[in-house]
Design a protein around this motif. Sequence first.
Motif, PDB file in Angstrom:
ATOM      1  N   ALA A 194       0.821  -0.206   3.127  1.00 52.66           N
ATOM      2  CA  ALA A 194       1.013   0.096   1.874  1.00 52.66           C
ATOM      3  C   ALA A 194      -0.367   0.975   1.432  1.00 52.66           C
ATOM      4  CB  ALA A 194       1.136  -1.244   1.056  1.00 52.66           C
ATOM      5  N   VAL A 195      -1.547   0.554   1.591  1.00 48.55           N
ATOM      6  CA  VAL A 195      -2.554   1.150   1.092  1.00 48.55           C
ATOM      7  C   VAL A 195      -2.529   2.569   1.392  1.00 48.55           C
ATOM      8  CG1 VAL A 195      -3.965  -0.907   0.478  1.00 48.55           C
ATOM      9  CG2 VAL A 195      -4.317   0.329   2.826  1.00 48.55           C
ATOM     10  N   GLY A 196      -2.283   2.734   2.995  1.00 56.87           N
ATOM     11  CA  GLY A 196      -2.392   4.179   3.504  1.00 56.87           C
ATOM     12  C   GLY A 196      -1.195   5.161   2.910  1.00 56.87           C
ATOM     13  N   GLU A 197       0.051   4.407   2.704  1.00 54.97           N
ATOM     14  CA  GLU A 197       1.021   5.105   1.665  1.00 54.97           C
ATOM     15  C   GLU A 197       0.769   5.629   0.348  1.00 54.97           C
ATOM     16  OE1 GLU A 197       5.561   4.289   3.271  1.00 54.97           O
ATOM     17  OE2 GLU A 197       4.726   2.809   1.928  1.00 54.97           O
ATOM     18  N   SER A 198      -0.134   4.685  -0.285  1.00 53.33           N
ATOM     19  CA  SER A 198      -0.379   4.754  -1.551  1.00 53.33           C
ATOM     20  C   SER A 198      -1.531   6.193  -1.725  1.00 53.33           C
ATOM     21  CB  SER A 198      -0.892   3.604  -2.280  1.00 53.33           C
ATOM     22  OG  SER A 198      -0.004   2.550  -2.378  1.00 53.33           O
TER      23      SER A 198
ATOM     24  N   LYS B 132     -10.283   3.944  -4.316  1.00 51.87           N
ATOM     25  CA  LYS B 132     -10.200   2.733  -3.859  1.00 51.87           C
ATOM     26  C   LYS B 132      -8.892   2.096  -4.147  1.00 51.87           C
ATOM     27  CE  LYS B 132     -15.322   2.225  -4.835  1.00 51.87           C
ATOM     28  NZ  LYS B 132     -15.731   2.163  -3.279  1.00 51.87           N
ATOM     29  N   MET B 133      -8.326   1.686  -2.885  1.00 56.70           N
ATOM     30  CA  MET B 133      -7.033   1.085  -2.913  1.00 56.70           C
ATOM     31  C   MET B 133      -6.795  -0.399  -2.826  1.00 56.70           C
ATOM     32  SD  MET B 133      -5.894   4.280  -3.438  1.00 56.70           S
ATOM     33  CE  MET B 133      -4.163   4.146  -3.556  1.00 56.70           C
ATOM     34  N   ARG B 134      -6.068  -1.103  -3.177  1.00 58.53           N
ATOM     35  CA  ARG B 134      -6.166  -2.612  -3.049  1.00 58.53           C
ATOM     36  C   ARG B 134      -4.454  -3.190  -2.972  1.00 58.53           C
ATOM     37  NH1 ARG B 134      -9.180  -6.938  -2.654  1.00 58.53           N
ATOM     38  NH2 ARG B 134      -8.277  -8.978  -3.130  1.00 58.53           N
TER      39      ARG B 134
ATOM     40  N   ASP C 297     -12.965   5.459   4.475  1.00 60.52           N
ATOM     41  CA  ASP C 297     -14.732   5.068   4.550  1.00 60.52           C
ATOM     42  C   ASP C 297     -14.868   3.575   4.607  1.00 60.52           C
ATOM     43  OD1 ASP C 297     -15.588   7.605   5.070  1.00 60.52           O
ATOM     44  OD2 ASP C 297     -15.946   7.974   2.621  1.00 60.52           O
ATOM     45  N   ALA C 298     -13.838   2.841   4.248  1.00 59.64           N
ATOM     46  CA  ALA C 298     -14.163   1.378   4.129  1.00 59.64           C
ATOM     47  C   ALA C 298     -12.867   0.716   4.379  1.00 59.64           C
ATOM     48  CB  ALA C 298     -15.115   0.846   2.986  1.00 59.64           C
ATOM     49  N   LEU C 299     -12.828  -0.682   4.788  1.00 60.50           N
ATOM     50  CA  LEU C 299     -11.539  -1.358   4.865  1.00 60.50           C
ATOM     51  C   LEU C 299     -12.129  -2.758   4.980  1.00 60.50           C
ATOM     52  CD1 LEU C 299      -8.158  -0.895   6.081  1.00 60.50           C
ATOM     53  CD2 LEU C 299      -9.342  -2.645   7.209  1.00 60.50           C
ATOM     54  N   ASP C 300     -11.818  -3.648   4.095  1.00 59.75           N
ATOM     55  CA  ASP C 300     -12.022  -5.048   4.259  1.00 59.75           C
ATOM     56  C   ASP C 300     -10.796  -5.787   4.060  1.00 59.75           C
ATOM     57  OD1 ASP C 300     -13.921  -7.288   3.949  1.00 59.75           O
ATOM     58  OD2 ASP C 300     -12.700  -7.690   2.092  1.00 59.75           O
ATOM     59  N   THR C 301     -10.493  -6.763   4.896  1.00 62.29           N
ATOM     60  CA  THR C 301      -9.324  -7.641   4.940  1.00 62.29           C
ATOM     61  C   THR C 301      -9.581  -9.015   4.825  1.00 62.29           C
ATOM     62  OG1 THR C 301      -9.272  -8.028   7.365  1.00 62.29           O
ATOM     63  CG2 THR C 301      -8.172  -6.317   6.721  1.00 62.29           C
ATOM     64  N   ASP C 302      -8.702  -9.635   3.955  1.00 63.82           N
ATOM     65  CA  ASP C 302      -8.890 -11.227   3.849  1.00 63.82           C
ATOM     66  C   ASP C 302      -7.656 -11.888   3.974  1.00 63.82           C
ATOM     67  OD1 ASP C 302     -12.052 -11.416   3.003  1.00 63.82           O
ATOM     68  OD2 ASP C 302     -11.043 -10.304   1.418  1.00 63.82           O
TER      69      ASP C 302
ATOM     70  N   THR D  33       3.393 -27.737   0.645  1.00 66.18           N
ATOM     71  CA  THR D  33       3.522 -26.697   0.311  1.00 66.18           C
ATOM     72  C   THR D  33       2.407 -25.823   1.112  1.00 66.18           C
ATOM     73  OG1 THR D  33       4.420 -27.106  -1.600  1.00 66.18           O
ATOM     74  CG2 THR D  33       3.441 -24.781  -1.375  1.00 66.18           C
ATOM     75  N   GLY D  34       2.919 -24.994   2.075  1.00 58.22           N
ATOM     76  CA  GLY D  34       1.935 -24.185   2.954  1.00 58.22           C
ATOM     77  C   GLY D  34       1.964 -22.802   2.275  1.00 58.22           C
ATOM     78  N   GLN D  35       0.616 -22.036   2.052  1.00 52.29           N
ATOM     79  CA  GLN D  35       0.601 -20.905   1.478  1.00 52.29           C
ATOM     80  C   GLN D  35      -0.469 -19.955   2.153  1.00 52.29           C
ATOM     81  OE1 GLN D  35      -1.121 -21.812  -2.515  1.00 52.29           O
ATOM     82  NE2 GLN D  35       0.884 -22.207  -3.645  1.00 52.29           N
ATOM     83  N   THR D  36      -0.104 -18.817   2.404  1.00 53.39           N
ATOM     84  CA  THR D  36      -1.003 -17.806   3.116  1.00 53.39           C
ATOM     85  C   THR D  36      -1.013 -16.795   2.102  1.00 53.39           C
ATOM     86  OG1 THR D  36      -0.226 -18.401   5.201  1.00 53.39           O
ATOM     87  CG2 THR D  36      -1.251 -16.405   4.940  1.00 53.39           C
ATOM     88  N   GLU D  37      -2.220 -16.342   1.810  1.00 50.71           N
ATOM     89  CA  GLU D  37      -2.644 -15.195   0.885  1.00 50.71           C
ATOM     90  C   GLU D  37      -3.395 -13.971   1.676  1.00 50.71           C
ATOM     91  OE1 GLU D  37      -4.707 -16.581  -2.408  1.00 50.71           O
ATOM     92  OE2 GLU D  37      -3.274 -17.966  -3.113  1.00 50.71           O
ATOM     93  N   ALA D  38      -2.964 -12.759   1.531  1.00 49.54           N
ATOM     94  CA  ALA D  38      -3.644 -11.633   2.397  1.00 49.54           C
ATOM     95  C   ALA D  38      -3.982 -10.706   1.313  1.00 49.54           C
ATOM     96  CB  ALA D  38      -2.534 -11.237   3.509  1.00 49.54           C
ATOM     97  N   ALA D  39      -4.996  -9.900   1.715  1.00 48.11           N
ATOM     98  CA  ALA D  39      -5.415  -8.904   0.794  1.00 48.11           C
ATOM     99  C   ALA D  39      -6.252  -7.838   1.455  1.00 48.11           C
ATOM    100  CB  ALA D  39      -6.443  -9.448  -0.444  1.00 48.11           C
ATOM    101  N   ILE D  40      -6.099  -6.581   1.035  1.00 50.20           N
ATOM    102  CA  ILE D  40      -6.698  -5.426   1.611  1.00 50.20           C
ATOM    103  C   ILE D  40      -7.303  -4.650   0.590  1.00 50.20           C
ATOM    104  CG2 ILE D  40      -6.336  -3.207   2.964  1.00 50.20           C
ATOM    105  CD1 ILE D  40      -4.454  -4.622   4.664  1.00 50.20           C
ATOM    106  N   GLY D  41      -8.577  -4.068   1.150  1.00 56.21           N
ATOM    107  CA  GLY D  41      -9.305  -3.401   0.114  1.00 56.21           C
ATOM    108  C   GLY D  41      -9.576  -2.070   0.891  1.00 56.21           C
TER     109      GLY D  41
END
Length: 348
Positions: free
Chosen positions: A219-223, A185-187, A136-141, A159-167
Amino acid sequence: MNARNLATLTLTTLMAAACHHKVEVSFIEPADIGLPGQVQTLLVVNRSMPKNAGESVLSAGEGLMTGEGFDADYGTSMLALDALVSVLGETDRFNVLQLNIDGKRVDSSIFDKPMDARTAIKLCKHHDCDAVIALDALDTDTISRLITQKEPGQAVEFTGQTEAAIGATFRVYDGKTGATLDTAKMRSDATTEVTSERRHEAMSTFDTGDQLQSELAWAVGESYGERIAPHEAVSLRAWYATGSPELKDASRFAKAGDWDRAARIWTRILDNDDARIVAKARHNLAIHNEMLGHLKKARNLASRASGTLTRSKTSGYALDLQRRIAAEAELGDQLVVFQERTETALSL
């Protein structure tokens, strides 16, 4: 395959790491929640895409601010659904249909609104399903940054950093009433980091955003799949290989995959006068019995071994086996629908 087979061992793979001797034990675990027994055929749909012009503009604006492409969330959402379908197919509990169509046709909304009950009923009537599973909803950052540090007398360090998140929000809708049977709600999030005296090497992490998003989507789909469906699980068990010549001999057979021959040696060791060596043999025999699906016998052996041995590989193993015994009973209840359906089909 019947319900009894699903509840026991499905695969063992030998592994060796340094001086440790380990084996993977794969089995079927019950779902976190049990869907009603009458729910057998599931229709999986994607409602997380923009529905109208206003939502499309908002989605595009978000992509511009975060550096994500306009279609990034679509590809990510489909990966999440592919992972969900994969888990749903790990047993024969459900028949699964996946509807890969434009979100507009399934009452889509990026604002996490539940599906209208009439839509769920119509979908199941048209596709002959018992329930609809909707993303019903998906948000990526995704955020990337470069940090520069300079200590006195030392070279500049980057130092290079990349952060990713999905809700993501998943719901299951009853096909007859349209009522919501489950909402979750999975994150998931992850970070990559590279430190170097060369700026371009540190910035190489900026290229990992898409890969991280793909991994998190899966990962969120599996969970969520594991929340609602019986699924495959793997436990890593470590056996004892030292302490006596007999334990070493048995370990060589176990490492080669001949667990029956190893078990015969461990059984003979039970007559040994050394309590620790006997306990090690009991622990190893517990693993062998777990592999054979004899969980109660394995638990009893592990319990006796843990009374003498306190090492990490022994402590807690009996409790793990007790949890597996309880889970197997729950699994039997969840798979009884599948068993009854199979028996009915055979009778026809």
